[in-house]
Design an enzyme around this catalytic site. Structure first.
Site, PDB file in Angstrom:
ATOM      1  N   GLY A   1       0.798  -1.222   0.000  1.00  0.00           N
ATOM      2  CA  GLY A   1       0.000   0.000   0.000  1.00  0.00           C
ATOM      3  C   GLY A   1       0.829   1.268   0.000  1.00  0.00           C
ATOM      4  N   GLY A   2       2.150   1.111  -0.164  1.00  0.00           N
ATOM      5  CA  GLY A   2       2.998   2.299  -0.279  1.00  0.00           C
ATOM      6  C   GLY A   2       2.518   3.211  -1.398  1.00  0.00           C
TER       7      GLY A   2
ATOM      8  N   GLU B   1      -5.664  -3.979  -4.553  1.00  0.00           N
ATOM      9  CA  GLU B   1      -4.651  -5.052  -4.551  1.00  0.00           C
ATOM     10  C   GLU B   1      -5.141  -6.240  -3.718  1.00  0.00           C
ATOM     11  OE1 GLU B   1      -0.598  -2.357  -5.048  1.00  0.00           O
ATOM     12  OE2 GLU B   1      -1.222  -2.935  -3.051  1.00  0.00           O
TER      13      GLU B   1
ATOM     14  N   LYS C   1      13.390  -5.430   0.456  1.00  0.00           N
ATOM     15  CA  LYS C   1      12.039  -5.574   1.026  1.00  0.00           C
ATOM     16  C   LYS C   1      11.921  -6.753   1.997  1.00  0.00           C
ATOM     17  CE  LYS C   1      10.638  -2.273  -1.752  1.00  0.00           C
ATOM     18  NZ  LYS C   1       9.635  -2.427  -2.780  1.00  0.00           N
TER      19      LYS C   1
END
Ligand code: 5RP
Length: 226
Positions: free
Chosen positions: A102-103, A110, A128
């Site tokens: 959700g960045g 999504e 990540k």
């Protein structure tokens, strides 16, 4: 330098995993497509095999626009019966393939496309991969009139919510980014955040995590699955 010692930039790692993800796209299928820079690289790869797929389901307006730019048909999720695969990036991912996403603010669509898909293939660069989620603030999509109420409820849970300035989601809502939460049990926290009235979706993807991670590293692509 040979291939094994050559270091790759973050962007090169993203491009490499986007290329590798093509192997997870069944011939003749509809493909769920995520949002973000890694997903964008994937779309560019998908364009090269567009004659071998039926079309794509997009997780955001940006993704839909990029797919259409490549003349890949964008299908309404409600018009299809099954989605074999969803390919998307993440902001953080653990070895259990739980994620924060959700960045880019597309977390709700999504999560919907991921929920529909049989297989979620996550594509990220090595930065990540984390031991514990939570250094990256958890985005939550919130109905605008509930933002103060939701912020107070998040403070009760021990988090520090920050309104994402000047950002409105594709669904017309706002985003609060939650800092400072220790996420020892992502499934439980995802469930608890889901209980707060006014939150549409939270960016923890633990109840439905990824099935496969293609991780771009200096030494090539590392595949993890569960
Ligand atoms: C967008 C997302 C992206 O998957 C996440 O922000 C990773 O983006 P990038 O591939 O640009 O690093 O969840 O809402």
């Amino acid at each position: 330098m040979n291939e094994n010692t050559m270091t790759q930039t973050q962007d090169e790692q993203k491009r490499a995993v986007a290329q590798a993800a093509i192997q997870h796209v069944p011939i003749g299928s509809i493909v769920g497509v995520g949002t973000g820079s890694t997903a964008n690289y994937f779309i560019d790869e998908l364009a090269k095999i567009k004659h071998k797929i039926k079309g794509a389901v997009a997780s955001s307006e940006n993704t839909a626009q990029r797919l259409r730019g490549h003349h890949i048909e964008v299908l309404d999720l409600n018009s299809i019966d099954e989605l074999p695969v969803y390919i998307d990036g993440a902001d953080e991912i653990t070895e259990h393939l739980h994620m924060i996403k959700g960045g880019g603010g597309a977390l709700t669509r999504e999560k919907i496309v991921a929920a529909t898909a049989k297989k979620f293939v996550c594509v990220t660069d090595q930065s990540k991969l984390v031991k514990v989620l939570g250094t990256f603030p958890i985005p939550v999509e919130v109905i605008p009139m509930a933002s103060s109420y939701v912020a107070r409820a998040i403070v009760q849970l021990g988090g520090h919510p920050v309104l994402r300035q000047g950002f409105i989601t594709d669904n017309g809502n706002v985003i609060l980014d939650i800092h400072g939460l220790q996420i020892l049990n992502p499934v439980e926290l995802e469930t608890n955040l889901n209980q707060i009235t006014g939150i549409v979706t939270n960016g923890l993807f633990a109840r439905r995590g990824a099935n496969v991670l293609l991780l771009g590293t200096d030494k090539g692509i590392h595949t993890m699955d569960i």
